[in-house]
Structures are given as structure tokens and as C-alpha cells.
Scaffold this motif. Structure first.
Motif, PDB file in Angstrom:
ATOM      1  N   HIS A  29      49.850  42.253  49.461  1.00  0.00           N
ATOM      2  CA  HIS A  29      48.679  41.927  48.633  1.00  0.00           C
ATOM      3  C   HIS A  29      48.692  42.613  47.283  1.00  0.00           C
ATOM      4  CE1 HIS A  29      47.308  40.481  52.440  1.00  0.00           C
ATOM      5  NE2 HIS A  29      47.198  41.700  52.939  1.00  0.00           N
ATOM      6  N   GLU A  30      49.588  43.592  47.126  1.00  0.00           N
ATOM      7  CA  GLU A  30      49.588  44.364  45.879  1.00  0.00           C
ATOM      8  C   GLU A  30      50.813  43.967  45.057  1.00  0.00           C
ATOM      9  OE1 GLU A  30      47.262  46.863  44.948  1.00  0.00           O
ATOM     10  OE2 GLU A  30      46.070  46.154  46.654  1.00  0.00           O
ATOM     11  N   VAL A  31      50.674  44.055  43.751  1.00  0.00           N
ATOM     12  CA  VAL A  31      51.761  43.639  42.881  1.00  0.00           C
ATOM     13  C   VAL A  31      52.921  44.633  42.906  1.00  0.00           C
ATOM     14  CG1 VAL A  31      52.268  42.755  40.573  1.00  0.00           C
ATOM     15  CG2 VAL A  31      49.905  42.818  41.402  1.00  0.00           C
ATOM     16  N   ALA A  32      52.599  45.913  43.081  1.00  0.00           N
ATOM     17  CA  ALA A  32      53.618  46.958  42.940  1.00  0.00           C
ATOM     18  C   ALA A  32      54.683  46.884  44.029  1.00  0.00           C
ATOM     19  CB  ALA A  32      52.944  48.325  42.964  1.00  0.00           C
ATOM     20  N   GLU A  33      55.893  47.294  43.667  1.00  0.00           N
ATOM     21  CA  GLU A  33      57.025  47.311  44.606  1.00  0.00           C
ATOM     22  C   GLU A  33      56.975  48.528  45.518  1.00  0.00           C
ATOM     23  OE1 GLU A  33      59.487  45.220  45.008  1.00  0.00           O
ATOM     24  OE2 GLU A  33      60.162  44.369  43.096  1.00  0.00           O
ATOM     25  N   SER A  34      56.180  49.482  45.131  1.00  0.00           N
ATOM     26  CA  SER A  34      56.156  50.751  45.869  1.00  0.00           C
ATOM     27  C   SER A  34      54.795  51.385  45.643  1.00  0.00           C
ATOM     28  CB  SER A  34      57.253  51.668  45.317  1.00  0.00           C
ATOM     29  OG  SER A  34      56.957  53.022  45.599  1.00  0.00           O
ATOM     30  N   VAL A  35      54.363  52.182  46.607  1.00  0.00           N
ATOM     31  CA  VAL A  35      53.090  52.877  46.415  1.00  0.00           C
ATOM     32  C   VAL A  35      53.188  53.784  45.196  1.00  0.00           C
ATOM     33  CG1 VAL A  35      53.604  54.876  47.922  1.00  0.00           C
ATOM     34  CG2 VAL A  35      51.237  54.155  47.594  1.00  0.00           C
ATOM     35  N   HIS A  36      54.415  54.233  44.912  1.00  0.00           N
ATOM     36  CA  HIS A  36      54.607  55.142  43.779  1.00  0.00           C
ATOM     37  C   HIS A  36      54.583  54.428  42.434  1.00  0.00           C
ATOM     38  CE1 HIS A  36      55.260  58.136  46.777  1.00  0.00           C
ATOM     39  NE2 HIS A  36      56.164  57.365  47.339  1.00  0.00           N
ATOM     40  N   LEU A  37      54.551  53.104  42.484  1.00  0.00           N
ATOM     41  CA  LEU A  37      54.408  52.347  41.238  1.00  0.00           C
ATOM     42  C   LEU A  37      53.001  51.764  41.099  1.00  0.00           C
ATOM     43  CD1 LEU A  37      57.862  50.509  41.190  1.00  0.00           C
ATOM     44  CD2 LEU A  37      57.131  52.415  39.740  1.00  0.00           C
ATOM     45  N   THR A  38      52.138  52.104  42.047  1.00  0.00           N
ATOM     46  CA  THR A  38      50.749  51.644  41.915  1.00  0.00           C
ATOM     47  C   THR A  38      50.032  52.592  40.950  1.00  0.00           C
ATOM     48  OG1 THR A  38      49.977  53.049  43.724  1.00  0.00           O
ATOM     49  CG2 THR A  38      50.648  50.803  44.288  1.00  0.00           C
ATOM     50  N   TYR A  39      48.886  52.145  40.501  1.00  0.00           N
ATOM     51  CA  TYR A  39      48.139  52.995  39.589  1.00  0.00           C
ATOM     52  C   TYR A  39      47.266  53.960  40.384  1.00  0.00           C
ATOM     53  CZ  TYR A  39      46.610  54.365  35.013  1.00  0.00           C
ATOM     54  OH  TYR A  39      46.412  55.099  33.882  1.00  0.00           O
ATOM     55  N   TRP A  40      47.152  55.148  39.900  1.00  0.00           N
ATOM     56  CA  TRP A  40      46.298  56.171  40.528  1.00  0.00           C
ATOM     57  C   TRP A  40      44.881  55.612  40.671  1.00  0.00           C
ATOM     58  CZ3 TRP A  40      47.468  60.524  42.955  1.00  0.00           C
ATOM     59  CH2 TRP A  40      46.485  61.495  43.169  1.00  0.00           C
ATOM     60  N   PRO A  41      44.202  55.872  41.789  1.00  0.00           N
ATOM     61  CA  PRO A  41      42.875  55.283  42.016  1.00  0.00           C
ATOM     62  C   PRO A  41      41.886  55.608  40.894  1.00  0.00           C
ATOM     63  CG  PRO A  41      43.633  56.434  43.969  1.00  0.00           C
ATOM     64  CD  PRO A  41      44.626  56.742  42.895  1.00  0.00           C
ATOM     65  N   GLU A  42      41.102  54.599  40.558  1.00  0.00           N
ATOM     66  CA  GLU A  42      40.063  54.825  39.551  1.00  0.00           C
ATOM     67  C   GLU A  42      38.699  54.679  40.211  1.00  0.00           C
ATOM     68  OE1 GLU A  42      40.848  52.108  36.394  1.00  0.00           O
ATOM     69  OE2 GLU A  42      41.964  53.629  35.258  1.00  0.00           O
ATOM     70  N   VAL A  43      37.747  55.368  39.670  1.00  0.00           N
ATOM     71  CA  VAL A  43      36.407  55.334  40.250  1.00  0.00           C
ATOM     72  C   VAL A  43      35.726  54.014  39.902  1.00  0.00           C
ATOM     73  CG1 VAL A  43      34.131  56.411  40.160  1.00  0.00           C
ATOM     74  CG2 VAL A  43      36.191  57.821  40.119  1.00  0.00           C
ATOM     75  N   ASN A  44      35.086  53.408  40.909  1.00  0.00           N
ATOM     76  CA  ASN A  44      34.277  52.222  40.674  1.00  0.00           C
ATOM     77  C   ASN A  44      32.803  52.643  40.772  1.00  0.00           C
ATOM     78  OD1 ASN A  44      32.845  49.862  40.748  1.00  0.00           O
ATOM     79  ND2 ASN A  44      34.334  48.799  42.059  1.00  0.00           N
ATOM     80  N   GLY A  45      32.166  52.745  39.621  1.00  0.00           N
ATOM     81  CA  GLY A  45      30.790  53.241  39.564  1.00  0.00           C
ATOM     82  C   GLY A  45      29.832  52.425  40.419  1.00  0.00           C
ATOM     83  N   GLU A  46      30.128  51.143  40.605  1.00  0.00           N
ATOM     84  CA  GLU A  46      29.238  50.288  41.410  1.00  0.00           C
ATOM     85  C   GLU A  46      29.191  50.732  42.866  1.00  0.00           C
ATOM     86  OE1 GLU A  46      29.588  45.920  41.064  1.00  0.00           O
ATOM     87  OE2 GLU A  46      30.879  46.415  39.343  1.00  0.00           O
TER      88      GLU A  46
END
Ligand SMILES: [Zn+2]
Ligand SMILES: [Zn+2]
Length: 812
Positions: free
Chosen positions: A707-724
């Protein structure tokens, strides 16, 4: 994959992902316009034995930051180097192969060093790859390589032109075992047993003058006697003369405040040279110099009957002789602090020799200022740097009388003695095999090369320049220098940190890095620092990785803050398995739901329990990110683990079971649960990825990759806060739910019931009614986690519980 393996097999999983990361170039340095570079001035391990758990400890800590910043979108420059150009490598070859340059000749010896270094460096690299260090291997360097030699020599020539180096014949700190000059920074104090002998000097009137010393063998080098002028016992002797015993040499009696009336007999002999005070006296009182110790640590012909003896033998002999002639007045053993060469623990000598020095004493203020402008992690480590700089008493001696090392790019004219440096364009050069390309100013073409080699710190102090390709890769160098981070241990602040700052300021007028992260040491069970030579094998890292995993070693390394030591113990390392196994269990539980789940862009309608889990997740992201940014991986890890265990593993999974198993797909409550599980587990994997890169990758690939575009967890973006998703009310509910779940568990364990036992009735009494509605909406989850059949919610019953309690749970 449609199933998830029952057990997590690190032995198979870790090498698989190691290969995958290399194939996909997951860790590569990819600078792009607009992308901030995060460059690391990795410590090049000294090639002098085997890497041990202490190394795994500190290098893992650096890797946490490389991975963290890579996930935060930085172009991470993370090279590795090998420090193979100095004395430690020579020593290793002497020990392993039983050869010395004297026995086999310099050339064969250097060749043996080259071979041994290569074998070890391959071994080191294998270990680092297996540990999961996300190094950019294409930027690997060696400090003896032509490029590094060129930089070290260029640095010397540049400083020579700027008149920041000088050649001086002066007392030098000398190691008689290593047979070379060394720098003050390589000297350390050691407490040992010594024998104080009181020997009888004689005065002009024939009276005896008692002097206590631990170094009677220096007697032939005695040039004066000192007393304190406040010492009434001896004041009258000042400016008289005394005679040395055995040698009968006349020496002046002088006064100096440094002569301590309370020490020994209160009278001190000054020899050239027994210690730093002798040097000071020799200079200040313009005393003559008698050199009695040769470069090999043996006494020379200036020492009369002691000639050719080494220091220990000479001491024994002179005590014997003094004793025979009745010149020993007293003998007693006492402990004494002596200065030793830190590498070989040989007490140092001070010998007058000709050496090259870099000026540092005249720039203390500038160097202190620079230290204060660098960000230290932890901050208190700055004081170690400041103490060192403030107390400097020597310029930096950079020449060493050894074979292996970077040669000085210069010759001396045989006719007029002039120094003839090489041209910048000729570097690297070995003046021992090459001649200068031009004659001396005096017209002579006869030269003798400088045969000393440079202190290995001359090269290592240029590590940011060597790694960054100064002099031959201008584009790269401009991208990565000054560097972002210098990671290193605290025991080399006075050497590596200090010298690197010196070089960077002198050559570039810049600080070498913005931040410095100081790691502690891995300690043996007895609490000693583990070194490559001593006890480095208590736990072999490769065996530990085979038995447990690389992740567990890293988890152990993450448990301690920067600057703090950690015991290397198998129990502590094995502790990481608990988290890894639990992560695996949680992933296995979630797998059937996640594999068919299509994550939605928007937030679905969430039930209160899920709101709580997601709201707490947002606080976790904020806190963990802040910890990593502050170079506090240990707090970051604690927070992530607390969330994982207290909220997800111990409570949420039990609460959500009924909704997940009993409801039809598409039911809003089930969709809410799946959304939450997906978010929480994926975020946890990302937050843990810098610390335990293997298990997080395995779970990511199994559960999320589709479901994710990245090839590796290490290429995913660091989690960002969702204020909602931040919802303080839901967090209050969450606390109440945990309390209910805990009460139910306690009830069952008190009644010795299995945790899965259904309960007939649970009465929940509230002191504040605002929770009522949310709890009512969470009945399914309460039933799920408690196995309660009937849940009764109500206002607090008077006398039922103390009014401060917001909630009380009664189960019967
Ligand atoms: Zn030594
Ligand atoms: Zn000349």
C-alpha cells in the motif's frame, strides 16, 4: 505473501534485508537541489585488532541519527574510514607476525602492514554491514591512502607557509618503548608503586644534604638543587654549592617556590629531565643540559658507569652502588602518579630532540571560543574540551620517529641546513625515495630527507577533508563540508576533537562541524573500558548476532544516552528480543486485516477508543521526533516503547478484537479499527526503524509495502503529526479504559482465573458524568478487553469510593 511466518527468524531475515538495501541502494547519498545535506564525520576505526562490542555500541548510536535524518528528507553523507597509518597498526603487525622493521627491513615491514590492514578492513566492513550501519560504502577511505597522504602533506605545507609550524630542538615527550616523540595529548597518568630513596649529597663544609627521589638513575644528569626560600631549614644554603654523590659534580643550590617543603626532605634535585618541572627550572634558571637517555631508552656515555643500561637496570645498579658506599640514608615504598604513554603504558621520558610543532599555545582563546560555538551532545562534554585547551602547556608535536606513517614533504640542505619543502603539486611525496625538484637557495643539490613521519593525528584531524574529497572532489567537498556531525568517544576529545578544530580553523577559518555527539564506552563486566587489545573478546559481536540479532545489539546501544557507558552483558543484549518478538506478535495479529486493507486518504468516522489511540500517537510523534533532534535516542526509544506496550500491546489489541473479528467488513466500527491499526503500527515501525532496522523492514514489507510507495521502510518519510487526530477528551477516555482493563486483569489474577475468563457483571462508577457518553460508545471494546458480559455504567454511589476518584470499577 498471504501468510505471515509464525516465528521471527532474525538469522534469515537480517542478511536478506542487508542484501536488499545494498541492491536497492537504500542508503545512498543523493544530494539534490533544495535538499539539505546531513554529513557525518565518522570515526575511522584504528586498524589494530578486532572490533568488539564497545565499537558496536557507539557506531550503532551514530547510525540512529543517519537513519533518522535520512527519513527526514536529508541527503545523508555517511562515509566510513579506516585509520591504518600509525603506531597501533605497526604494533599489531609486530605482535601478530612477530616481525620488526629492524629484523625484516622497512620495505618488507610496510608491505606486511599493508596486507594485514587490508584483511582487517575487510573484516571490519563485513561486521558493520551485518550490524546494519547505513554507511555510504563508496566513500570509504583509508588514512594511509595516497589521497589521505596528500591531504596530510598539503595541510603541513599550508601551515608551513602560514608559519603555523616550526622546527625546534627542545625537550620532547619521549616514549622509550615506542622509540618516538609523542604529543602531550597521548600522555596519561597512572598510579603505581615506587621506591623513594633518600641519597646523601654533600655540602661544601662536608655536611650531608639528604634528597629523596624515585629516579636515582638520573643523578648523572643533575644540574641543580632546589629548596623553598620559606623553608627555614635550608634557607641559609641558597646560592651555596653541593656535590652529587658518586659523580662528585658540583651543582648550585637555588630557590624556587615550586620546591615543596612538605615533600620528601624538602630538597629537590633538578635533572635534565625527570619531569615537566625540571624543564621549567632548566629554562627559567638557564641551567646546563646533560642528556643521558638515548632514543632507545638506554643511558648513554654521559652517565658514566650506567652507560648502556636501560632505565630500570640503571636504577637498580645505582642503588646498589650508592648502598655499597653508604650513601643511602633511607628507603621506602610509596604509591606515586607517573605519566605514561597511553598506548603502551611506558613511563615517559623528556629528551631533547629536534621535532616539528604546530603552534597552539598562542591561540588558546580562539580555540576555546570555537569549542563553545559547536553544539555538544551531551552539553557537559564541552567542559572536557575547555579544560584541555585552558591547561595546554605544549605546542602540538607532530613528528614521530617511526617507519609507518605519512612522511614530511621536505628535505634539509646538506650544505647550509636550510629546509626545502616540496611543491604542492608534487604531493603525495616520499622524500626518503624522491629528491627535490629544485636546488637549495645556496645552490647546493645535496639533501637529506626528513626521516620522521607525521603523528597519526595529523591525518585523522583532517577526516572531514579526507572523507569529503578536499583537493580532488570540489563539488562533493562543498556539499558536505563543514560537516553536520562528529560522533566520537569522550576519551579522544583532547586529541581528535581538539586537533580537528585546530586544522579546520587554521586552514578554512571554519568550524569542522555544527554538532558533536560524544558516546560512552562499552564496559566489561568488571566495569573496564573494553579495548581491541585487552579483553575485547568477552562477547564476539558476530556470535551475538548469530545467537540473537543485530537488532538486539542496536536495541542495547539505544538504551543508554550519549556520553554514558554501558555494561556489555548478554542479558542486557538479549532483552531486546522481548520487543522484537512482541512487535512480531502484534504484526501477526494485524496481518489478516492489514493485508486486505486499502488505506484511505481521509480520516474515516472514528469510534472513541480509536480516537484515543490516534491522539496519543500524535503526542508520541512529537516527543520522539524532538528526542532524536536533541540527540537523545534513549528517551526517544523509551517513549516509543511505552506507547507500544502500554497502549497497543497490553490494551488496545484486546479492546479491538471483537470489532475486528465479529463485525462485517465495511462496518464503520471495523473500518475505524483498521484505520487505527494501520496508522499505529506503521508509525511505530517508522519510529523504531533507526534503532531496529531489520525487524521493522520485515514487518513493513509483509504488511505495508503493497500500500505504500516506498521500497523500504527506510525510504518512507518520518511520521508527521496530523493535528486533526489530536483529541484531549479521547485521551481522558483512554485512561479510563486502561483503568477498567487493569482492574479486570487484577480481579482475575487475584481470583486465580485465566485472563480469558468471562465475567458476569462489571459495575463502573463515575464521579464525573462527562465520560459517561464516551464509555457508552465504547461498550463493545470494554467487553472485548475485560470479557465482561454485562457492563453497568453509573454515577458514583455515595460511600462507594473516595470522591477524588473519577472512576471506580467493581466487578462481581
Ligand atoms: Zn609507547
Ligand atoms: Zn643550502
Amino acid at each position: 505473501m498471504n501468510t505471515i511466518p509464525k516465528r521471527y527468524e532474525a538469522m534469515n531475515v537480517e542478511p536478506k534485508w542487508q542484501q536488499y538495501w545494498e541492491d536497492k541502494r537504500v542508503n545512498s547519498f543523493q544530494p539534490r537541489k533544495g535538499r539539505i545535506v546531513y554529513s557525518i564525520d565518522t570515526p575511522p576505526p584504528t586498524v589494530s585488532g578486532n572490533l568488539h562490542m564497545g565499537h558496536c555500541y557507539s557506531y550503532s548510536q551514530t547510525d540512529f541519527y543517519a537513519r533518522f535524518w535520512r527519513m527526514n528528507g536529508r541527503a545523508v553523507f555517511y562515509p566510513m574510514g579506516w585509520d591504518d597509518n600509525g603506531l597501533p597498526t605497526e604494533r599489531l603487525v609486530e605482535k601478530r607476525l612477530g616481525i620488526t622493521p629492524e629484523k625484516v627491513g622497512a620495505e618488507a615491514f610496510l608491505q606486511a602492514i599493508g596486507q594485514t590492514s587490508k584483511q582487517l578492513e575487510e573484516k571490519y566492513e563485513k561486521l558493520w554491514r551485518r550490524l546494519g550501519l547505513s554507511v555510504n560504502w563508496r566513500y570509504t577511505y583509508s588514512t594511509i591512502s595516497p589521497a589521505a597522504r596528500k591531504i596530510a602533506q598539503h595541510s603541513f605545507l599550508d601551515l608551513y607557509q602560514k608559519e603555523d609550524v616550526y622546527l625546534s630542538s627542545s625537550p620532547t615527550i619521549w616514549c622509550s618503548f615506542c622509540k618516538t616523540a609523542i604529543a602531550h595529548a597521548e600522555v596519561t597518568d597512572m598510579l603505581r608503586q615506587a621506591e623513594f630513596v633518600t641519597i646523601a649529597f654533600s655540602l661544601e663544609d662536608g655536611q650531608t644534604l639528604p634528597i629523596a627521589t624515585t629516579r636515582p638513575e638520573l643523578l648523572p644528569a643533575c644540574v641543580a638543587i632546589f629548596v623553598n626560600q620559606d623553608d627555614k631549614r635550608y634557607r641559609h644554603l641558597i646560592d651555596q654549592k653541593a656535590k652529587t654523590p658518586l659523580f662528585g659534580k658540583e651543582v648550585p643550590i637555588l630557590s624556587d617556590p615550586k620546591a615543596d617543603p612538605g615533600k620528601g626532605t624538602g630538597i629537590v634535585m633538578c635533572c635534565t629531565f625527570g619531569d615537566a618541572t625540571d624543564i621549567k627550572w632548566w629554562r627559567e634558571h638557564a641551567l646546563p643540559l646533560i642528556n643521558i637517555i638515548g632514543h632507545d631508552g638506554k643511558l648513554n656515555q654521559n652517565s658514566g658507569f650506567l652507560t648502556d643500561l636501560d632505565i630500570k637496570a640503571a636504577r637498580k645498579k645505582i642503588i646498589e652502588e650508592l648502598s655499597n658506599q653508604g650513601l643511602i640514608l633511607d628507603k621506602k615504598a610509596a604509591s606515586q602518579t607517573v605519566s605514561v604513554h597511553e598506548r603502551c603504558e611506558t613511563p615517559i621520558e623528556y629528551i631533547e630532540t629536534k621535532q616539528w610543532f604546530i603552534n597552539v599555545l598562542d591561540r588558546k582563546e580562539m580555540l576555546l571560543e570555537a569549542g563553545r560555538k559547536i553544539n555538544w551532545h551531551p552539553a557537559h562534554m564541552l567542559s572536557r574540551y575547555e579544560d584541555w585547551v585552558q591547561n595546554l602547556e605544549w605546542d602540538w608535536c607532530i613528528s614521530r620517529q617511526r617507519y609507518h606513517g605519512v612522511p614530511f614533504p621536505l628535505w634539509y640542505c646538506l650544505k647550509c641546513g636550510e629546509v626545502l619543502p616540496a611543491e604542492f603539486s608534487e604531493l603525495p611525496i616520499d622524500p626518503r625515495t624522491q629528491n627535490p625538484s629544485r636546488p637549495c637557495k645556496c645552490g647546493s643539490e645535496e639533501f637529506t630527507p626528513e626521516t620522521s613521519v607525521m603523528d597519526t593525528w595529523m591525518t585523522s584531524s583532517m577526516s572531514p577533508q579526507i572523507a569529503g574529497g578536499w583537493l580532488n572532489q570540489t563539488k562533493l567537498f562543498n556539499q558536505v563540508f563543514p560537516m553536520s556531525l562528529r560522533p566520537q568517544a569522550y576519551d579522544i576529545i583532547r586529541t581528535w576533537t581538539f586537533y580537528t578544530v585546530v586544522k579546520s580553523l587554521y586552514h578554512f577559518d571554519k568550524f569542522p562541524w555544527s554538532d558533536i555527539a560524544i558516546s560512552g564506552h562499552g564496559l566489561s563486566p568488571e566495569g573496564h573500558k573494553v579495548s581491541k587489545s585487552k579483553g575485547g573478546n568477552i562477547l564476539d559481536p558476530i556470535k551475538v548476532m548469530e545467537k540473537y540479532s543485530a537488532d538486539t545489539i542496536r536495541y542495547w546501544a539505544a538504551s543508554t544516552k550519549l556520553g554514558e557507558d554501558s555494561l556489555i552483558s548478554e542479558d542486557k543484549i538479549a532483552a531486546g528480543q522481548k520487543l522484537i518478538n512482541k512487535l512480531w506478535n502484534v504484526a501477526s495479529f494485524a496481518f489478516p486485516f492489514l493485508k486486505v486493507y486499502r488505506p484511505s486518504e481521509s480520516i474515516p468516522c472514528l469510534v472513541p477508543v480509536d480516537k484515543w489511540v490516534l491522539s496519543r500517537l500524535q503526542s508520541l510523534i512529537i516527543e520522539a521526533t524532538e528526542s532524536f533532534k536533541q540527540y537523545d535516542h534513549a528517551s526517544g526509544k523509551i517513549k516509543v516503547e511505552a506507547y507500544f506496550w502500554d497502549i497497543i500491546a497490553d490494551n488496545y489489541l484486546e479492546m479491538v478484537k471483537t470489532r475486528l473479528y465479529d463485525l462485517e467488513d465495511g462496518a464503520p466500527e471495523k473500518e475505524s479499527a483498521k484505520f487505527t491499526l494501520y496508522q499505529a503500527i506503521l508509525t511505530l515501525l517508522k519510529l523504531l526503524a533507526p534503532i531496529t532496522p531489520y525487524v521493522t523492514e520485515e514487518i513493513f514489507q509483509l504488511c505495508f509495502k503493497r500500500h505504500e510507495v516506498a521500497e523500504s521502510v527506510h525510504l518512507t518519510y518520518w511520521p508527521e503529526v496530523n493535528g486533526e487526530l489530536i483529541d484531549p477528551n479521547a485521551e481522558i477516555l483512554g485512561e479510563a479504559l486502561v483503568e477498567i482493563a487493569t482492574a479486570a486483569r487484577r480481579y482475575k489474577s487475584e481470583h486465580q482465573l485465566p485472563m480469558g475468563t468471562p465475567l458476569d457483571r462489571i459495575k463502573i462508577a463515575l464521579s464525573q458524568s462527562e465520560l459517561l457518553q464516551q464509555l457508552e460508545a465504547s461498550i463493545t471494546d470494554i467487553k472485548s478487553v475485560t470479557r465482561g458480559k454485562n457492563i453497568e455504567l453509573g454515577e458514583e454511589t455515595p460511600g462507594f469510593d473516595t470522591p477524588e476518584q473519577r472512576l471506580s470499577v467493581h466487578i462481581d
